[in-house]
Design an enzyme around this catalytic site. Sequence first.
Site, PDB file in Angstrom:
ATOM      1  N   CYS A 167      44.758  34.153  40.565  1.00  0.00           N
ATOM      2  CA  CYS A 167      43.779  34.854  41.403  1.00  0.00           C
ATOM      3  C   CYS A 167      44.538  35.880  42.236  1.00  0.00           C
ATOM      4  O   CYS A 167      45.134  35.550  43.254  1.00  0.00           O
ATOM      5  CB  CYS A 167      43.069  33.830  42.297  1.00  0.00           C
ATOM      6  SG  CYS A 167      41.887  34.561  43.429  1.00  0.00           S
ATOM      7  N   LEU A 168      44.565  37.114  41.762  1.00  0.00           N
ATOM      8  CA  LEU A 168      45.324  38.167  42.433  1.00  0.00           C
ATOM      9  C   LEU A 168      44.531  39.457  42.251  1.00  0.00           C
ATOM     10  O   LEU A 168      44.298  39.883  41.121  1.00  0.00           O
ATOM     11  CB  LEU A 168      46.715  38.264  41.782  1.00  0.00           C
ATOM     12  CG  LEU A 168      47.717  39.262  42.339  1.00  0.00           C
ATOM     13  CD1 LEU A 168      48.084  38.926  43.772  1.00  0.00           C
ATOM     14  CD2 LEU A 168      48.977  39.287  41.478  1.00  0.00           C
TER      15      LEU A 168
END
Lengths: 148, 154
Positions: free
Chosen positions: B94-95
């Site tokens: 999750c970036l």
Amino acid sequence: MGNCLKRSTTDDISLLRGSDSVRESSSEQLGPPNYQEPLPIQAASPVYHPSPSVTRSVAQLTEEEQVKIAKRIGLIQHLPTGLYDGCKKARECVICMVEFLVGDALRYLPCMHTYHMSCIDDWLMRSLTCPSCMEPVDAALLTSYETN
Amino acid sequence: MAGLSPSERRLQKELMSLMKEPPPGVEVDFDLAEQNLLHWIINMEGAAGTLYEGERFQLQFKFSNKYPFDSPEVTFVGNNIPVHPHIYSNGHICLSILTDDWSPALSVQSVCLSIVSMLSSCKEKQRPPDNAFYVKTCNKNPKKTKWWYHDDSV
Ligand SMILES: [Zn+2]
Ligand SMILES: [Zn+2]
């Protein structure tokens, strides 16, 4: 980076795929997941990107998206362009990572970042921001529209 | 470099510069990347003085022929997936720069450095709170996940 929760709203992609996306998510646990290619798009017709990750042909665009894209093309065409004259300030296009050659067609953004016209126009059709500094290019453009 | 598409030409340049000046703790599998410029494996080392010191990870990059306009698909692969609040046990990360905040001025190197810094700033090794549900229900391609980032105004 954030709290890593999935958005539960329907996204454009699943709307486009209709019932396919339902099958896709329910069969996910069994066997290798079926990786789906985007909808086939006729090679001849141009494609547009109402938002960066969405690709559609003209026929697939909603009226609202068509207006948005027409406006966007108008805005992009108002950005100054020129031919590279060998000036040392700008040397490389960060999009293709190729050094500018004298005579290359360039486009200058309001933040003074410079790119090959063909490289930046492809990006601006997806997102009206400068790839280097993330400065939105439309705000500055709209003001210049009004003063002219 | 004749016969390469614009995305392959750019990837070739990135590969050369990573070969010449690899960032610390990051090592590209050059043979694999040269066979197929659109599929890279990167070996990453947990930085000294962090919770991941001494650990080795593998990152997979998949590029479309729209790269760098399209972000690469980046996941951890192999048998050691870092335990981190933003990394799911299936390797998905999750970036925001990998989806919403992607820009064509970013590169494999800048993505690797972001991931290194994300690991280095970790205070406690744990999986995201929704890990079990996410891993069961997500698409194989993390780019199809609509992530909520904390600065998201949608
Ligand atoms: Zn360029
Ligand atoms: Zn800029």
